[in-house]
Scaffold this motif. Structure first.
Motif, PDB file in Angstrom:
ATOM      1  N   LEU A   1       0.840  -1.200   0.000  1.00  0.00           N
ATOM      2  CA  LEU A   1       0.000   0.000   0.000  1.00  0.00           C
ATOM      3  C   LEU A   1       0.875   1.249   0.000  1.00  0.00           C
ATOM      4  CD1 LEU A   1      -2.750   1.380   0.200  1.00  0.00           C
ATOM      5  CD2 LEU A   1      -2.617   1.127   2.693  1.00  0.00           C
ATOM      6  N   ALA A   2       1.917   1.245   0.832  1.00  0.00           N
ATOM      7  CA  ALA A   2       2.834   2.392   0.886  1.00  0.00           C
ATOM      8  C   ALA A   2       3.514   2.597  -0.463  1.00  0.00           C
ATOM      9  CB  ALA A   2       3.870   2.181   1.985  1.00  0.00           C
ATOM     10  N   ASN A   3       3.939   1.518  -1.078  1.00  0.00           N
ATOM     11  CA  ASN A   3       4.623   1.616  -2.374  1.00  0.00           C
ATOM     12  C   ASN A   3       3.682   2.091  -3.479  1.00  0.00           C
ATOM     13  OD1 ASN A   3       7.083   0.793  -1.338  1.00  0.00           O
ATOM     14  ND2 ASN A   3       6.754  -1.367  -1.818  1.00  0.00           N
ATOM     15  N   SER A   4       2.398   1.748  -3.345  1.00  0.00           N
ATOM     16  CA  SER A   4       1.443   2.158  -4.375  1.00  0.00           C
ATOM     17  C   SER A   4       1.299   3.679  -4.433  1.00  0.00           C
ATOM     18  CB  SER A   4       0.071   1.516  -4.126  1.00  0.00           C
ATOM     19  OG  SER A   4      -0.559   2.069  -2.977  1.00  0.00           O
ATOM     20  N   PHE A   5       1.542   4.356  -3.311  1.00  0.00           N
ATOM     21  CA  PHE A   5       1.426   5.810  -3.285  1.00  0.00           C
ATOM     22  C   PHE A   5       2.528   6.478  -4.103  1.00  0.00           C
ATOM     23  CE2 PHE A   5      -1.616   5.077  -0.044  1.00  0.00           C
ATOM     24  CZ  PHE A   5      -2.319   6.259   0.163  1.00  0.00           C
ATOM     25  N   THR A   6       3.613   5.759  -4.342  1.00  0.00           N
ATOM     26  CA  THR A   6       4.710   6.356  -5.110  1.00  0.00           C
ATOM     27  C   THR A   6       4.324   6.568  -6.572  1.00  0.00           C
ATOM     28  OG1 THR A   6       5.702   4.181  -5.594  1.00  0.00           O
ATOM     29  CG2 THR A   6       6.432   5.308  -3.593  1.00  0.00           C
ATOM     30  N   PHE A   7       3.237   5.946  -7.011  1.00  0.00           N
ATOM     31  CA  PHE A   7       2.794   6.165  -8.385  1.00  0.00           C
ATOM     32  C   PHE A   7       2.288   7.593  -8.589  1.00  0.00           C
ATOM     33  CE2 PHE A   7       2.598   1.484  -8.449  1.00  0.00           C
ATOM     34  CZ  PHE A   7       3.246   1.247  -9.659  1.00  0.00           C
ATOM     35  N   THR A   8       2.080   8.312  -7.481  1.00  0.00           N
ATOM     36  CA  THR A   8       1.660   9.710  -7.611  1.00  0.00           C
ATOM     37  C   THR A   8       2.799  10.560  -8.175  1.00  0.00           C
ATOM     38  OG1 THR A   8       2.277  10.164  -5.302  1.00  0.00           O
ATOM     39  CG2 THR A   8      -0.005   9.543  -5.738  1.00  0.00           C
ATOM     40  N   SER A   9       3.987   9.972  -8.316  1.00  0.00           N
ATOM     41  CA  SER A   9       5.081  10.704  -8.961  1.00  0.00           C
ATOM     42  C   SER A   9       4.697  11.085 -10.386  1.00  0.00           C
ATOM     43  CB  SER A   9       6.368   9.865  -8.965  1.00  0.00           C
ATOM     44  OG  SER A   9       6.183   8.656  -9.687  1.00  0.00           O
ATOM     45  N   LEU A  10       3.786  10.310 -10.978  1.00  0.00           N
ATOM     46  CA  LEU A  10       3.303  10.636 -12.331  1.00  0.00           C
ATOM     47  C   LEU A  10       2.607  11.996 -12.351  1.00  0.00           C
ATOM     48  CD1 LEU A  10       1.883   7.155 -13.428  1.00  0.00           C
ATOM     49  CD2 LEU A  10       4.002   8.238 -14.195  1.00  0.00           C
ATOM     50  N   ILE A  11       1.977  12.348 -11.226  1.00  0.00           N
ATOM     51  CA  ILE A  11       1.346  13.668 -11.133  1.00  0.00           C
ATOM     52  C   ILE A  11       2.416  14.748 -11.263  1.00  0.00           C
ATOM     53  CG2 ILE A  11       0.070  15.249  -9.628  1.00  0.00           C
ATOM     54  CD1 ILE A  11      -1.280  12.816  -8.369  1.00  0.00           C
TER      55      ILE A  11
ATOM     56  N   VAL B   1       8.923  18.835   1.893  1.00  0.00           N
ATOM     57  CA  VAL B   1       7.713  19.014   2.715  1.00  0.00           C
ATOM     58  C   VAL B   1       7.032  17.670   2.948  1.00  0.00           C
ATOM     59  CG1 VAL B   1       5.385  20.007   2.753  1.00  0.00           C
ATOM     60  CG2 VAL B   1       7.334  21.414   2.049  1.00  0.00           C
ATOM     61  N   GLY B   2       6.936  16.858   1.894  1.00  0.00           N
ATOM     62  CA  GLY B   2       6.352  15.530   2.044  1.00  0.00           C
ATOM     63  C   GLY B   2       7.116  14.695   3.054  1.00  0.00           C
ATOM     64  N   GLN B   3       8.448  14.832   3.046  1.00  0.00           N
ATOM     65  CA  GLN B   3       9.273  14.084   3.993  1.00  0.00           C
ATOM     66  C   GLN B   3       9.039  14.555   5.425  1.00  0.00           C
ATOM     67  OE1 GLN B   3      11.052  11.498   2.965  1.00  0.00           O
ATOM     68  NE2 GLN B   3      11.674  10.993   5.049  1.00  0.00           N
ATOM     69  N   ILE B   4       8.789  15.857   5.607  1.00  0.00           N
ATOM     70  CA  ILE B   4       8.449  16.375   6.934  1.00  0.00           C
ATOM     71  C   ILE B   4       7.128  15.786   7.412  1.00  0.00           C
ATOM     72  CG2 ILE B   4       7.764  18.441   8.219  1.00  0.00           C
ATOM     73  CD1 ILE B   4       9.799  20.015   6.606  1.00  0.00           C
ATOM     74  N   VAL B   5       6.158  15.700   6.499  1.00  0.00           N
ATOM     75  CA  VAL B   5       4.859  15.112   6.848  1.00  0.00           C
ATOM     76  C   VAL B   5       5.042  13.633   7.205  1.00  0.00           C
ATOM     77  CG1 VAL B   5       2.529  14.592   6.026  1.00  0.00           C
ATOM     78  CG2 VAL B   5       3.618  16.763   5.410  1.00  0.00           C
ATOM     79  N   ILE B   6       5.915  12.935   6.467  1.00  0.00           N
ATOM     80  CA  ILE B   6       6.230  11.537   6.800  1.00  0.00           C
ATOM     81  C   ILE B   6       6.786  11.457   8.213  1.00  0.00           C
ATOM     82  CG2 ILE B   6       7.819   9.627   6.308  1.00  0.00           C
ATOM     83  CD1 ILE B   6       7.550  10.320   3.336  1.00  0.00           C
ATOM     84  N   ALA B   7       7.684  12.390   8.564  1.00  0.00           N
ATOM     85  CA  ALA B   7       8.268  12.415   9.908  1.00  0.00           C
ATOM     86  C   ALA B   7       7.183  12.586  10.974  1.00  0.00           C
ATOM     87  CB  ALA B   7       9.292  13.541  10.013  1.00  0.00           C
ATOM     88  N   LEU B   8       6.233  13.471  10.692  1.00  0.00           N
ATOM     89  CA  LEU B   8       5.127  13.667  11.630  1.00  0.00           C
ATOM     90  C   LEU B   8       4.318  12.388  11.779  1.00  0.00           C
ATOM     91  CD1 LEU B   8       3.867  17.223  10.557  1.00  0.00           C
ATOM     92  CD2 LEU B   8       5.100  16.628  12.656  1.00  0.00           C
TER      93      LEU B   8
ATOM     94  N   ASN C   1       0.662   8.092  13.236  1.00  0.00           N
ATOM     95  CA  ASN C   1      -0.590   8.388  12.555  1.00  0.00           C
ATOM     96  C   ASN C   1      -0.487   7.952  11.100  1.00  0.00           C
ATOM     97  OD1 ASN C   1      -2.486  10.209  10.914  1.00  0.00           O
ATOM     98  ND2 ASN C   1      -3.174  10.609  12.998  1.00  0.00           N
ATOM     99  N   MET C   2      -1.210   6.898  10.744  1.00  0.00           N
ATOM    100  CA  MET C   2      -1.092   6.329   9.409  1.00  0.00           C
ATOM    101  C   MET C   2      -1.573   7.259   8.304  1.00  0.00           C
ATOM    102  SD  MET C   2       0.470   3.567   9.850  1.00  0.00           S
ATOM    103  CE  MET C   2       0.288   2.899   8.216  1.00  0.00           C
ATOM    104  N   PRO C   3      -2.723   7.949   8.452  1.00  0.00           N
ATOM    105  CA  PRO C   3      -3.148   8.864   7.388  1.00  0.00           C
ATOM    106  C   PRO C   3      -2.108   9.945   7.107  1.00  0.00           C
ATOM    107  CG  PRO C   3      -4.981   8.409   8.854  1.00  0.00           C
ATOM    108  CD  PRO C   3      -3.768   7.824   9.508  1.00  0.00           C
ATOM    109  N   THR C   4      -1.492  10.461   8.174  1.00  0.00           N
ATOM    110  CA  THR C   4      -0.454  11.476   7.999  1.00  0.00           C
ATOM    111  C   THR C   4       0.748  10.889   7.271  1.00  0.00           C
ATOM    112  OG1 THR C   4      -1.134  12.602  10.037  1.00  0.00           O
ATOM    113  CG2 THR C   4       1.062  13.115   9.187  1.00  0.00           C
TER     114      THR C   4
END
Length: 206
Positions: free
Chosen positions: A37-47, A74-81, A87-90
């Motif tokens: 599931l986490a890896n599937s989010f990396t497909f947003t790189s196409l955006i 910024v995304g990496q900061i959100v990952i850190a949070l 918090n999984m959604p974050t």
């Protein structure tokens, strides 16, 4: 040189994060089934790749690249949070944002290398092969060094496969998954500031 270093840094951070993802979900969260599931989010790189055409209509490629790096940061900061708040959604939101930034970065690399080649030709330097090969070199070198860093740090912390990990290893997983990528993105941003795009464009136009 600036583009080559940026390529190396991109694949360095990509290698470290990709290798650490499964360890984070398996040993820190205790749920390795979430890795796909986490890896599937990396497909947003196409955006991010698609956004390049829109952004470069009004912004220079350098500014677009720096915007991509900042987005990934910024995304990496959100990952850190997400990691430290558990918090999984974050966490997944951070992966989503980070991947968009990564898409902008990697999508612009080939375009900027092409500009560098044209700049070299305008200066009488026939080095198309060498300049074009910097991409492959950056990929292989970044992936190799990233793997070496991850393996080395895990070894130092006392990692033992398929067992409950000690606190030092858990901390090292967090360092690899959160903090090292943050440092690399910050370094990549300041390296890109050294890219003299206007000089290149002026020379090409002449």
């Amino acid at each position: 040189i600036v583009i080559s270093v940026s390529i190396f840094m991109y694949w360095l951070v990509t290698s470290i994060k990709n290798q650490t993802t499964i360890y984070y979900f398996k040993y820190v969260l205790g749920n390795e089934n979430l890795v796909p599931l986490a890896n599937s989010f990396t497909f947003t790189s196409l955006i991010g790749v698609l956004l390049i055409m829109r952004i470069t209509e009004t912004q220079s490629k350098k500014r677009t690249m720096m915007g991509g790096i900042l987005t990934a940061f910024v995304g990496q900061i959100v990952i850190a949070l997400g990691v430290y708040l558990s918090n999984m959604p974050t966490l997944f939101g951070g992966i989503f944002i980070n991947s968009i930034g990564n898409g902008i970065i990697i999508g612009l690399v080939s375009i900027m290398i092409a500009d560098t080649i044209r700049y070299g030709v305008s200066m009488g330097v026939q080095a198309e092969g060498i300049l074009a090969s910097t991409d492959d070199f950056g990929v292989n070198f970044g992936l190799g060094v990233g793997g070496l860093i991850t393996a080395g740090l895990f070894h130092i912390s006392g990692y033992v496969a398929n067992q409950t990990q000690n606190s030092a290893t858990i901390t090292m997983i967090d360092v690899n998954y959160v903090w090292i990528p943050l440092v690399i993105y910050a370094a990549m941003y300041f390296v890109m500031r050294l890219y003299d795009e206007q000089r290149i464009l002026d020379e090409i136009k002449e």
